[in-house]
Write a protein that holds these residues in place. Sequence first.
Motif, PDB file in Angstrom:
ATOM      1  N   LYS A 156      -3.552   7.411  -4.861  1.00  0.00           N
ATOM      2  CA  LYS A 156      -3.289   8.645  -4.097  1.00  0.00           C
ATOM      3  C   LYS A 156      -2.889   8.360  -2.652  1.00  0.00           C
ATOM      4  CE  LYS A 156      -5.176  13.229  -3.292  1.00  0.00           C
ATOM      5  NZ  LYS A 156      -6.304  14.147  -3.497  1.00  0.00           N
ATOM      6  N   GLU A 157      -3.517   7.348  -2.032  1.00  0.00           N
ATOM      7  CA  GLU A 157      -3.203   7.013  -0.632  1.00  0.00           C
ATOM      8  C   GLU A 157      -1.759   6.531  -0.492  1.00  0.00           C
ATOM      9  OE1 GLU A 157      -6.083   5.866  -2.178  1.00  0.00           O
ATOM     10  OE2 GLU A 157      -7.278   7.435  -1.208  1.00  0.00           O
ATOM     11  N   GLN A 158      -1.289   5.740  -1.456  1.00  0.00           N
ATOM     12  CA  GLN A 158       0.103   5.270  -1.428  1.00  0.00           C
ATOM     13  C   GLN A 158       1.073   6.446  -1.534  1.00  0.00           C
ATOM     14  OE1 GLN A 158      -0.400   2.428  -4.762  1.00  0.00           O
ATOM     15  NE2 GLN A 158       0.723   0.982  -3.471  1.00  0.00           N
ATOM     16  N   VAL A 159       0.771   7.375  -2.414  1.00  0.00           N
ATOM     17  CA  VAL A 159       1.630   8.547  -2.598  1.00  0.00           C
ATOM     18  C   VAL A 159       1.639   9.399  -1.335  1.00  0.00           C
ATOM     19  CG1 VAL A 159       1.995  10.677  -3.924  1.00  0.00           C
ATOM     20  CG2 VAL A 159       1.339   8.571  -5.103  1.00  0.00           C
ATOM     21  N   PHE A 200      11.056   6.014 -11.927  1.00  0.00           N
ATOM     22  CA  PHE A 200      10.428   6.262 -10.626  1.00  0.00           C
ATOM     23  C   PHE A 200       9.165   7.097 -10.786  1.00  0.00           C
ATOM     24  CE2 PHE A 200      14.690   5.915  -8.150  1.00  0.00           C
ATOM     25  CZ  PHE A 200      14.556   4.536  -8.096  1.00  0.00           C
ATOM     26  N   VAL A 201       9.241   8.140 -11.611  1.00  0.00           N
ATOM     27  CA  VAL A 201       8.101   9.033 -11.794  1.00  0.00           C
ATOM     28  C   VAL A 201       6.932   8.287 -12.431  1.00  0.00           C
ATOM     29  CG1 VAL A 201       7.259  11.137 -12.917  1.00  0.00           C
ATOM     30  CG2 VAL A 201       9.518  11.114 -11.843  1.00  0.00           C
ATOM     31  N   LEU A 236       3.250   7.649 -10.833  1.00  0.00           N
ATOM     32  CA  LEU A 236       2.044   7.947 -11.618  1.00  0.00           C
ATOM     33  C   LEU A 236       1.033   6.799 -11.514  1.00  0.00           C
ATOM     34  CD1 LEU A 236       0.986  10.184 -13.485  1.00  0.00           C
ATOM     35  CD2 LEU A 236       2.020   8.958 -15.403  1.00  0.00           C
ATOM     36  N   GLU A 237       1.524   5.561 -11.418  1.00  0.00           N
ATOM     37  CA  GLU A 237       0.645   4.397 -11.342  1.00  0.00           C
ATOM     38  C   GLU A 237       0.162   4.095  -9.923  1.00  0.00           C
ATOM     39  OE1 GLU A 237       2.779   1.200 -13.184  1.00  0.00           O
ATOM     40  OE2 GLU A 237       2.961   2.288 -15.082  1.00  0.00           O
ATOM     41  N   MET A 238       0.794   4.689  -8.916  1.00  0.00           N
ATOM     42  CA  MET A 238       0.383   4.473  -7.528  1.00  0.00           C
ATOM     43  C   MET A 238      -0.942   5.195  -7.268  1.00  0.00           C
ATOM     44  SD  MET A 238       4.146   5.132  -5.797  1.00  0.00           S
ATOM     45  CE  MET A 238       3.680   5.052  -4.086  1.00  0.00           C
TER      46      MET A 238
END
Length: 197
Positions: free
Chosen positions: A37-40, A28-29, A33-35
Amino acid sequence: MEYPYTFEELVESFKQLPGIGTKGAERFVYHVLEMDKEQVQRFAKTLIDFKENIKYCKKCGHICEDDICDICKDELRDQSIICIVESPKDVFAMEKLKEYRGLYHVLHGTISIMDGKTIEDLNIQTLFDRINENIQEVIIATNPTREGETTALFLAKFLSKRNVNVTRIANGLPIGSNLDYADELTLLKSLEGRKKI
């Protein structure tokens, strides 16, 4: 070599979810990390909104965004029957049947000596407050586990003192299973085959 502190903290956070071990949490982490910034940020906002907006119905204990859930508000439902379940996910499992049209009461658990959970830890008092002359039947639909059966027996004993028909869903469900894992036909047959206790 150890992970960076922030990475490790997020791993520990994901491990708090049921069924998630270290390897799953690490996956998951890495995905986070690959997402971008807006998705996070959207994901984090959704979690915060969820905690701020979802609450328990003051009447039955089901999840909702208002003080009273849509099921309790629905005047077309049969107001003379209450089905007692362990958790909100059991309400959703029963609703998928599209056969039961009564009301619900969510206990938020069961009596469990192993976990130190007593009747006082459950959503019981509001149930007793709801049992009046309008209620003709109470269906006990706790899971067919040791804890579910213990809770069902306690409820049946207490409700026998009231002027209400108390039934238990039939054991079309295997002992030790959970309602939300049952297929719809098995759950329907259990509901139809309920018996007086």
